[in-house]
Design a protein around this motif. Structure first.
Motif, PDB file in Angstrom:
ATOM      1  N   ASP A 257       1.173  -1.486  -0.344  1.00  8.22           N
ATOM      2  CA  ASP A 257      -0.256  -0.360   0.089  1.00  8.22           C
ATOM      3  C   ASP A 257       1.147   1.210   0.469  1.00  8.22           C
ATOM      4  OD1 ASP A 257      -2.574  -1.828  -0.168  1.00  8.22           O
ATOM      5  OD2 ASP A 257      -2.580  -1.305   1.892  1.00  8.22           O
ATOM      6  N   PHE A 258      -0.018   2.144  -0.382  1.00  4.84           N
ATOM      7  CA  PHE A 258       0.953   3.508  -0.500  1.00  4.84           C
ATOM      8  C   PHE A 258       0.615   4.475   0.411  1.00  4.84           C
ATOM      9  CE2 PHE A 258       1.786   7.707  -3.317  1.00  4.84           C
ATOM     10  CZ  PHE A 258       3.251   7.608  -3.119  1.00  4.84           C
ATOM     11  N   ALA A 259       0.197   6.035   0.198  1.00  2.10           N
ATOM     12  CA  ALA A 259      -0.085   6.777   1.350  1.00  2.10           C
ATOM     13  C   ALA A 259      -1.412   5.845   1.926  1.00  2.10           C
ATOM     14  CB  ALA A 259      -0.998   7.935   1.305  1.00  2.10           C
ATOM     15  N   ARG A 260      -1.472   5.623   3.931  1.00  3.92           N
ATOM     16  CA  ARG A 260      -2.702   5.412   4.371  1.00  3.92           C
ATOM     17  C   ARG A 260      -3.827   6.262   4.270  1.00  3.92           C
ATOM     18  NH1 ARG A 260      -1.529   3.873   9.234  1.00  3.92           N
ATOM     19  NH2 ARG A 260      -3.227   2.003   9.150  1.00  3.92           N
ATOM     20  N   TYR A 261      -3.370   7.877   4.252  1.00  4.99           N
ATOM     21  CA  TYR A 261      -4.546   8.552   4.265  1.00  4.99           C
ATOM     22  C   TYR A 261      -4.216   9.350   3.520  1.00  4.99           C
ATOM     23  CZ  TYR A 261      -5.748   5.923   9.398  1.00  4.99           C
ATOM     24  OH  TYR A 261      -5.872   5.400  10.219  1.00  4.99           O
ATOM     25  N   TRP A 262      -5.224   9.730   2.678  1.00  2.00           N
ATOM     26  CA  TRP A 262      -4.773  11.248   1.974  1.00  2.00           C
ATOM     27  C   TRP A 262      -6.015  12.495   1.990  1.00  2.00           C
ATOM     28  CZ3 TRP A 262      -2.170  11.599  -2.734  1.00  2.00           C
ATOM     29  CH2 TRP A 262      -1.086  10.124  -2.848  1.00  2.00           C
ATOM     30  N   MET A 263      -5.326  13.161   2.486  1.00  2.00           N
ATOM     31  CA  MET A 263      -5.586  14.357   2.787  1.00  2.00           C
ATOM     32  C   MET A 263      -5.261  16.060   1.350  1.00  2.00           C
ATOM     33  SD  MET A 263      -4.808  15.287   6.892  1.00  2.00           S
ATOM     34  CE  MET A 263      -5.462  17.091   6.530  1.00  2.00           C
ATOM     35  N   LEU A 264      -6.846  16.037   1.257  1.00  2.00           N
ATOM     36  CA  LEU A 264      -6.672  17.595   0.189  1.00  2.00           C
ATOM     37  C   LEU A 264      -7.300  18.170   0.380  1.00  2.00           C
ATOM     38  CD1 LEU A 264      -7.644  14.853  -2.979  1.00  2.00           C
ATOM     39  CD2 LEU A 264      -4.581  15.397  -1.983  1.00  2.00           C
ATOM     40  N   VAL A 265      -6.362  19.429  -0.600  1.00  2.00           N
ATOM     41  CA  VAL A 265      -7.312  20.846   0.471  1.00  2.00           C
ATOM     42  C   VAL A 265      -7.831  21.588  -0.850  1.00  2.00           C
ATOM     43  CG1 VAL A 265      -6.130  23.119   1.253  1.00  2.00           C
ATOM     44  CG2 VAL A 265      -4.408  21.323   2.226  1.00  2.00           C
ATOM     45  N   GLY A 266      -8.742  22.111  -0.221  1.00  2.00           N
ATOM     46  CA  GLY A 266      -9.059  22.879  -1.432  1.00  2.00           C
ATOM     47  C   GLY A 266      -9.209  23.820  -1.642  1.00  2.00           C
ATOM     48  N   SER A 267      -9.578  23.920  -3.088  1.00  2.00           N
ATOM     49  CA  SER A 267      -8.807  25.493  -3.619  1.00  2.00           C
ATOM     50  C   SER A 267      -9.350  27.077  -2.917  1.00  2.00           C
ATOM     51  CB  SER A 267      -8.834  25.289  -4.912  1.00  2.00           C
ATOM     52  OG  SER A 267      -8.454  23.930  -6.327  1.00  2.00           O
ATOM     53  N   LEU A 268      -8.863  28.094  -3.220  1.00  2.00           N
ATOM     54  CA  LEU A 268      -8.705  28.647  -3.194  1.00  2.00           C
ATOM     55  C   LEU A 268      -9.383  29.703  -4.401  1.00  2.00           C
ATOM     56  CD1 LEU A 268      -7.790  31.165  -0.916  1.00  2.00           C
ATOM     57  CD2 LEU A 268      -6.627  32.119  -2.632  1.00  2.00           C
ATOM     58  N   MET A 269     -10.590  30.528  -4.146  1.00  2.00           N
ATOM     59  CA  MET A 269     -10.947  31.207  -5.375  1.00  2.00           C
ATOM     60  C   MET A 269     -10.673  32.473  -5.100  1.00  2.00           C
ATOM     61  SD  MET A 269     -12.176  27.644  -5.672  1.00  2.00           S
ATOM     62  CE  MET A 269     -13.699  27.972  -6.970  1.00  2.00           C
ATOM     63  N   VAL A 270     -11.463  32.831  -6.301  1.00  2.00           N
ATOM     64  CA  VAL A 270     -11.529  34.417  -6.979  1.00  2.00           C
ATOM     65  C   VAL A 270     -12.323  34.984  -7.570  1.00  2.00           C
ATOM     66  CG1 VAL A 270     -10.093  36.507  -8.160  1.00  2.00           C
ATOM     67  CG2 VAL A 270      -8.904  35.041  -6.182  1.00  2.00           C
ATOM     68  N   PRO A 271     -13.235  35.891  -6.750  1.00  2.00           N
ATOM     69  CA  PRO A 271     -14.273  36.416  -8.127  1.00  2.00           C
ATOM     70  C   PRO A 271     -13.886  36.723  -9.179  1.00  2.00           C
ATOM     71  CG  PRO A 271     -14.388  37.487  -5.047  1.00  2.00           C
ATOM     72  CD  PRO A 271     -12.914  36.758  -5.917  1.00  2.00           C
ATOM     73  N   ASP A 272     -14.727  35.989 -10.289  1.00  2.00           N
ATOM     74  CA  ASP A 272     -14.054  36.826 -11.643  1.00  2.00           C
ATOM     75  C   ASP A 272     -15.223  38.433 -11.859  1.00  2.00           C
ATOM     76  OD1 ASP A 272     -16.730  36.256 -12.065  1.00  2.00           O
ATOM     77  OD2 ASP A 272     -16.578  34.824 -13.537  1.00  2.00           O
ATOM     78  N   ALA A 273     -15.195  38.720 -13.251  1.00  2.00           N
ATOM     79  CA  ALA A 273     -15.798  39.541 -13.469  1.00  2.00           C
ATOM     80  C   ALA A 273     -17.372  39.806 -13.220  1.00  2.00           C
ATOM     81  CB  ALA A 273     -15.627  40.156 -14.912  1.00  2.00           C
ATOM     82  N   ASP A 274     -18.212  38.825 -13.004  1.00  2.00           N
ATOM     83  CA  ASP A 274     -19.653  38.684 -12.667  1.00  2.00           C
ATOM     84  C   ASP A 274     -19.592  38.467 -10.970  1.00  2.00           C
ATOM     85  OD1 ASP A 274     -19.926  39.575 -15.528  1.00  2.00           O
ATOM     86  OD2 ASP A 274     -19.297  36.621 -15.701  1.00  2.00           O
ATOM     87  N   GLY A 275     -18.259  38.618 -10.306  1.00  3.17           N
ATOM     88  CA  GLY A 275     -18.440  38.080  -9.439  1.00  3.17           C
ATOM     89  C   GLY A 275     -18.619  36.611  -8.952  1.00  3.17           C
ATOM     90  N   ILE A 276     -18.146  35.659  -9.557  1.00  4.01           N
ATOM     91  CA  ILE A 276     -18.783  34.050  -9.827  1.00  4.01           C
ATOM     92  C   ILE A 276     -17.195  33.579  -9.113  1.00  4.01           C
ATOM     93  CG2 ILE A 276     -18.419  32.086 -10.930  1.00  4.01           C
ATOM     94  CD1 ILE A 276     -20.940  33.868 -12.485  1.00  4.01           C
ATOM     95  N   PRO A 277     -17.070  32.515  -7.685  1.00  2.00           N
ATOM     96  CA  PRO A 277     -15.466  32.372  -7.348  1.00  2.00           C
ATOM     97  C   PRO A 277     -14.980  31.405  -8.680  1.00  2.00           C
ATOM     98  CG  PRO A 277     -17.237  31.434  -6.262  1.00  2.00           C
ATOM     99  CD  PRO A 277     -18.112  32.704  -7.236  1.00  2.00           C
TER     100      PRO A 277
END
Length: 485
Positions: A257-277
């Motif tokens: 087995d490789f890694a036993r626990y996988w932890m993945l971080v959510g992305s950082l968002m930025v509002p676009d011109a219409d305010g949509i992240p």
RNA sequence: GGCGACGUAGCCAAGUGGUAAGGCAGAGCUCUGCAAAAGCUCCAUCAUGGGUUCGAUUCCCAUCGUCGCCUCCA
């Protein structure tokens, strides 16, 4: 309660049980060092910084490995991003790598991110990668074609188990270029043949070439952490193909087995011109470098902002969210400052010791939150609640004694400082500016004199002048305290 | 199209089968020479429609919407 971790492999919270009791081996995918890092990178590495800090706080002996990718990470057009940067800046690839690796560490240091124990580079582990590729070929999991080597995804039935993806049989024909060399469109490169003009290349059993992007993590993780280790981290955006490929290569090569626990971080968002992240990313050009962010705010504020959202969630980065974090952090620091200020004149009695249970509750709430998949927002909430209580205590008539003040200060230092990294040991404008401090105290004394004589115009002038110099005063029943804005 | 995540007050954001932490902003009050800071009070029924249940925001289904990945990205 024991520590629970949301394991992406299986998509559920699981009790954390390290392979070896008390010891945690952890690997996090690091950046490709070809340009300045942005706040999106900060989110990922601050998140894992807090994970590591909390694990250590909880008594684990953590070995933290985070790589630096300095070769093999290609662009759409097949060009190595490091080489492209080198060409653009008229320098050599290793100069580029060295420059941005240093900048990366400088940014992380500024953010209070503790250095990984080991920061291995892909280019420094070519032999390890080659031998892993050889093993894969021997085991029938990979094949060489025209000086390149590809992993045969159909030889590994579990391929796709992390990202829940199935191998597409019908998609053949949809890809260009390399297509003809691969037996299956989803096969991925372990080793790439290098054209003569390619500067970064090494000798291998298959001729001159360079490693594929994914193999470095597999090879280095094995070298420093062993075949099987506890936690593998990274950003969600790398779940496919990168993380998936790592698993395939490692589990096939190591037959473990490789890694036993996988932890993945959510992305950082930025509002676009219409305010949509939208995700902050290099290619979209909607990024803010860490250096720019640090220009605007103190590092602790950036960390606070990151920690107001759970690590797995996306976080929207905007002026408003930045200000909000800043104002909240200021209030926290106000209580810390008041505590330390009060400590200067505190007497060694047991006044205010009835406050102890509040500290105990804070610790309990804090650790319960962190034990629940590193719920930093919950942990922060515990500190905010403590802050309200501390302010009430310190604004009351009774003067708390030294013991309880030290206990409060210690609580902030441990939970807010040691674990979350948002409470600095030394407050800005502290004792290292002795002369300045004396001058400020003198002006405060003069203003007190004026106030005593009801010369308020004079008193206000002193306060305003100090304010314009960035020194803010606050009058309290027992005197005036100050802080640097 | 496939896979995944998400939709909680003006904004940000936790969380729970039994009417919802925390932060910011806002309003009022207390304290203050005035401020500042701080404290107190007020401010949501959890996208929509069904279902399961004594009871759902929390479980299931559907719908709508948003984002991410599927090609380089932490």
């Amino acid at each position: 309660m024991t520590l629970q971790i949301f394991n992406v492999l299986g998509r559920e919270k699981q009790p954390f049980e390290p392979l070896e009791p008390g010891k945690v081996n952890m690997y996090v995918c690091g950046p490709t060092v070809y340009d300045y890092s942005h706040v999106g990178h900060a989110k990922t590495y601050v998140s894992f910084d807090v994970v590591v800090r909390y694990l250590r706080f909880s008594g684990y002996d953590v070995l933290y490995v985070q790589n630096l990718t300095d070769v093999g990470h290609l662009l759409d057009d097949g060009e190595d991003r490091i080489l492209k940067k080198a060409r653009q800046s008229a320098s050599t690839p290793m100069q580029v790598v060295e420059t941005y690796a240093r900048e990366y560490f400088a940014d992380m240091d500024a953010l209070g991110v503790l250095r990984p124990d080991i920061s291995p580079r892909a280019s420094g582990h070519i032999p390890e990668q080659i031998s892993m590729i050889e093993a894969l070929i021997e085991k029938g999991k990979a094949y060489a074609v025209n000086g390149s080597v590809y992993f045969d995804v159909r030889s590994y039935p579990e391929y796709g188990k992390l990202s829940n993806r199935r191998i597409e049989e019908q998609q053949a024909g949809s890809r260009e270029l390399v297509q003809d060399e691969k037996r299956h469109p989803d096969d991925f490169a372990l080793w790439k043949r290098a054209e003569p003009e390619h500067i970064l290349q090494w000798e291998s059993p298959w001729g001159m070439g360079f490693p594929g992007w994914h193999i470095e993590c597999s090879a280095m993780a094995r070298k420093y952490l062993g075949d099987t280790f506890d936690i593998h981290g990274g950003g969600v955006d790398n779940i496919f193909p990168h993380n998936e490929c790592e698993i395939a290569q490692s589990e096939c090569a190591n037959e473990a087995d490789f890694a036993r626990y996988w932890m993945l971080v959510g992305s950082l968002m930025v509002p676009d011109a219409d305010g949509i992240p939208v995700k902050m990313s290099k290619s979209l050009g909607n990024f803010v470098t860490i250096k720019d962010a640090l220009q605007r705010q103190q590092p602790q504020v950036i960390r606070t902002l990151i920690l107001t959202s759970h690590y797995r969630s996306p976080l929207t980065f905007s002026d408003d969210s930045f200000d909000s974090a800043k104002n909240g952090w200021d209030r926290l620091m106000g209580a810390v400052r008041l505590t330390r200020e009060s400590l200067r004149f505190a007497e060694g009695n047991d006044q205010g010791n009835g406050f102890e249970p509040v500290l105990a509750q804070t610790r309990q709430k804090f650790t319960e939150a962190m034990d629940d998949d590193f719920n930093a927002p919950g942990a922060l909430a515990a500190l905010y609640e403590l802050t309200r209580e501390v302010n009430t205590l310190l604004n009351a008539d009774v003067k708390p004694g030294k013991a309880i003040l030290e206990a409060i200060d210690q609580t902030y230092r441990e939970l807010g400082g040691q674990v979350l990294g948002i409470v600095p040991d030394a407050l800005p404008g502290g004792a290292n500016a002795e002369r300045e401090e004396k001058l400020i105290r003198l002006l405060i004394a003069m203003r007190a004199e004026a106030r005593k004589n009801k010369e308020f115009a004079q008193a206000d002038r002193l306060r305003d002048e100090l304010a314009s110099a960035g020194v803010l005063l606050e009058d309290r029943p027992d005197g005036t305290i100050w802080r640097i804005e």
